[in-house]
Design a protein around this motif. Sequence first.
Motif, PDB file in Angstrom:
ATOM      1  N   LEU A 284       0.810  -1.221   0.000  1.00  0.00           N
ATOM      2  CA  LEU A 284       0.000   0.000   0.000  1.00  0.00           C
ATOM      3  C   LEU A 284       0.843   1.271   0.000  1.00  0.00           C
ATOM      4  O   LEU A 284       0.558   2.211  -0.738  1.00  0.00           O
ATOM      5  N   THR A 285       1.898   1.286   0.830  1.00  0.00           N
ATOM      6  CA  THR A 285       2.769   2.458   0.911  1.00  0.00           C
ATOM      7  C   THR A 285       3.360   2.757  -0.461  1.00  0.00           C
ATOM      8  O   THR A 285       3.281   3.881  -0.963  1.00  0.00           O
ATOM      9  N   LEU A 286       3.922   1.736  -1.053  1.00  0.00           N
ATOM     10  CA  LEU A 286       4.578   1.893  -2.350  1.00  0.00           C
ATOM     11  C   LEU A 286       3.615   2.362  -3.431  1.00  0.00           C
ATOM     12  O   LEU A 286       3.943   3.238  -4.227  1.00  0.00           O
ATOM     13  N   GLN A 287       2.415   1.807  -3.420  1.00  0.00           N
ATOM     14  CA  GLN A 287       1.422   2.198  -4.419  1.00  0.00           C
ATOM     15  C   GLN A 287       1.132   3.689  -4.355  1.00  0.00           C
ATOM     16  O   GLN A 287       1.027   4.350  -5.378  1.00  0.00           O
ATOM     17  N   HIS A 288       1.015   4.200  -3.139  1.00  0.00           N
ATOM     18  CA  HIS A 288       0.726   5.617  -2.978  1.00  0.00           C
ATOM     19  C   HIS A 288       1.905   6.486  -3.354  1.00  0.00           C
ATOM     20  O   HIS A 288       1.735   7.550  -3.947  1.00  0.00           O
ATOM     21  N   VAL A 289       3.112   6.038  -3.027  1.00  0.00           N
ATOM     22  CA  VAL A 289       4.313   6.791  -3.400  1.00  0.00           C
ATOM     23  C   VAL A 289       4.405   6.868  -4.922  1.00  0.00           C
ATOM     24  O   VAL A 289       4.645   7.944  -5.485  1.00  0.00           O
ATOM     25  N   ILE A 290       4.178   5.762  -5.597  1.00  0.00           N
ATOM     26  CA  ILE A 290       4.237   5.740  -7.062  1.00  0.00           C
ATOM     27  C   ILE A 290       3.206   6.707  -7.654  1.00  0.00           C
ATOM     28  O   ILE A 290       3.512   7.488  -8.545  1.00  0.00           O
ATOM     29  N   LYS A 291       2.006   6.653  -7.112  1.00  0.00           N
ATOM     30  CA  LYS A 291       0.942   7.535  -7.599  1.00  0.00           C
ATOM     31  C   LYS A 291       1.349   9.010  -7.468  1.00  0.00           C
ATOM     32  O   LYS A 291       1.154   9.814  -8.372  1.00  0.00           O
ATOM     33  N   MET A 292       1.945   9.348  -6.317  1.00  0.00           N
ATOM     34  CA  MET A 292       2.377  10.745  -6.097  1.00  0.00           C
ATOM     35  C   MET A 292       3.481  11.142  -7.061  1.00  0.00           C
ATOM     36  O   MET A 292       3.468  12.232  -7.618  1.00  0.00           O
ATOM     37  N   LEU A 293       4.437  10.228  -7.259  1.00  0.00           N
ATOM     38  CA  LEU A 293       5.574  10.553  -8.134  1.00  0.00           C
ATOM     39  C   LEU A 293       5.165  10.632  -9.598  1.00  0.00           C
ATOM     40  O   LEU A 293       5.718  11.425 -10.360  1.00  0.00           O
ATOM     41  N   GLU A 294       4.189   9.835  -9.991  1.00  0.00           N
ATOM     42  CA  GLU A 294       3.731   9.847 -11.390  1.00  0.00           C
ATOM     43  C   GLU A 294       3.173  11.205 -11.796  1.00  0.00           C
ATOM     44  O   GLU A 294       3.298  11.606 -12.954  1.00  0.00           O
ATOM     45  N   THR A 295       2.581  11.924 -10.846  1.00  0.00           N
ATOM     46  CA  THR A 295       2.015  13.244 -11.160  1.00  0.00           C
ATOM     47  C   THR A 295       3.103  14.260 -11.511  1.00  0.00           C
ATOM     48  O   THR A 295       2.821  15.335 -12.016  1.00  0.00           O
ATOM     49  N   ARG A 296       4.362  13.932 -11.205  1.00  0.00           N
ATOM     50  CA  ARG A 296       5.481  14.858 -11.478  1.00  0.00           C
ATOM     51  C   ARG A 296       6.154  14.588 -12.829  1.00  0.00           C
ATOM     52  O   ARG A 296       7.228  15.110 -13.103  1.00  0.00           O
ATOM     53  N   ASP A 297       5.537  13.740 -13.632  1.00  0.00           N
ATOM     54  CA  ASP A 297       6.001  13.433 -14.990  1.00  0.00           C
ATOM     55  C   ASP A 297       7.445  12.952 -15.138  1.00  0.00           C
ATOM     56  O   ASP A 297       8.221  13.506 -15.928  1.00  0.00           O
ATOM     57  N   PRO A 298       7.832  11.929 -14.421  1.00  0.00           N
ATOM     58  CA  PRO A 298       9.162  11.354 -14.658  1.00  0.00           C
ATOM     59  C   PRO A 298       9.171  10.587 -15.990  1.00  0.00           C
ATOM     60  O   PRO A 298       8.101  10.212 -16.488  1.00  0.00           O
ATOM     61  N   ALA A 299      10.356  10.384 -16.559  1.00  0.00           N
ATOM     62  CA  ALA A 299      10.448   9.603 -17.807  1.00  0.00           C
ATOM     63  C   ALA A 299      10.087   8.151 -17.529  1.00  0.00           C
ATOM     64  O   ALA A 299       9.444   7.485 -18.339  1.00  0.00           O
TER      65      ALA A 299
END
Length: 183
Positions: free
Chosen positions: A107-122
């Motif tokens: 669960l922790t990781l899923q939320h971290v990924i979701k947050m980071l995806e909004t910052r448009d990484p490659a």
Amino acid sequence: MVEEITEEILITEEQLQAKVKELGAEITAEYSKDDDIIMVCILRGAFIFMADLARHVNLPVVLDFMDVTSYEGGVETTGDVRIIKDLEESIEGKDVLLVEDIIDTVLTLQHVIKMLETRDPASIKICTLLDKPDRRTEKKVEVDWNGFEIPNKFVVGYGLDYDEKYRNIPHIFVPKPELYQSE
Ligand code: IMP
Ligand code: MG
């Protein structure tokens, strides 16, 4: 000191170091030297793993750190994650390599990924040292590198804590139940 509270040594220092070396070589082979790679350590559990791993990645990586907390919902994390300390670097257009200590309910990781995806990484890739696959229910996250699959036991050492202690122990062990009962 540690001997007294050890039920079982699950992963020795030698096994950890061999695995970290192997993962570092695989990660080095996966990326190219022109990639803009940023290794993101999820504090605090992954700090020792990332310090060791980064030294086996033969690429010009940037290292950054993020601390998150999950609101507790009963005995398990609810997966509702809040940032305590954000990254210093922008990840826009960069190749993010998330470094985690352990994937439990995911669960922790899923939320971290979701947050980071909004910052448009490659790209976002994930490297975890430990994985408790038994705990994975319907939620799924694709992990790119996984050091060890372990049984559903509470483990400490090599960055992982019990009550913020034992992160400094160079191997991973299962503590005796007395450790909890004595508190
Ligand atoms: P998840 O959201 O359930 O995947 O939570 C993962 C986090 O819980 C990890 O980053 C650890 O900080 C902590 N955790 C899960 N299992 C253990 C364990 O066996 N020992 C120490 N910490 C753990
Ligand atoms: Mg913890």
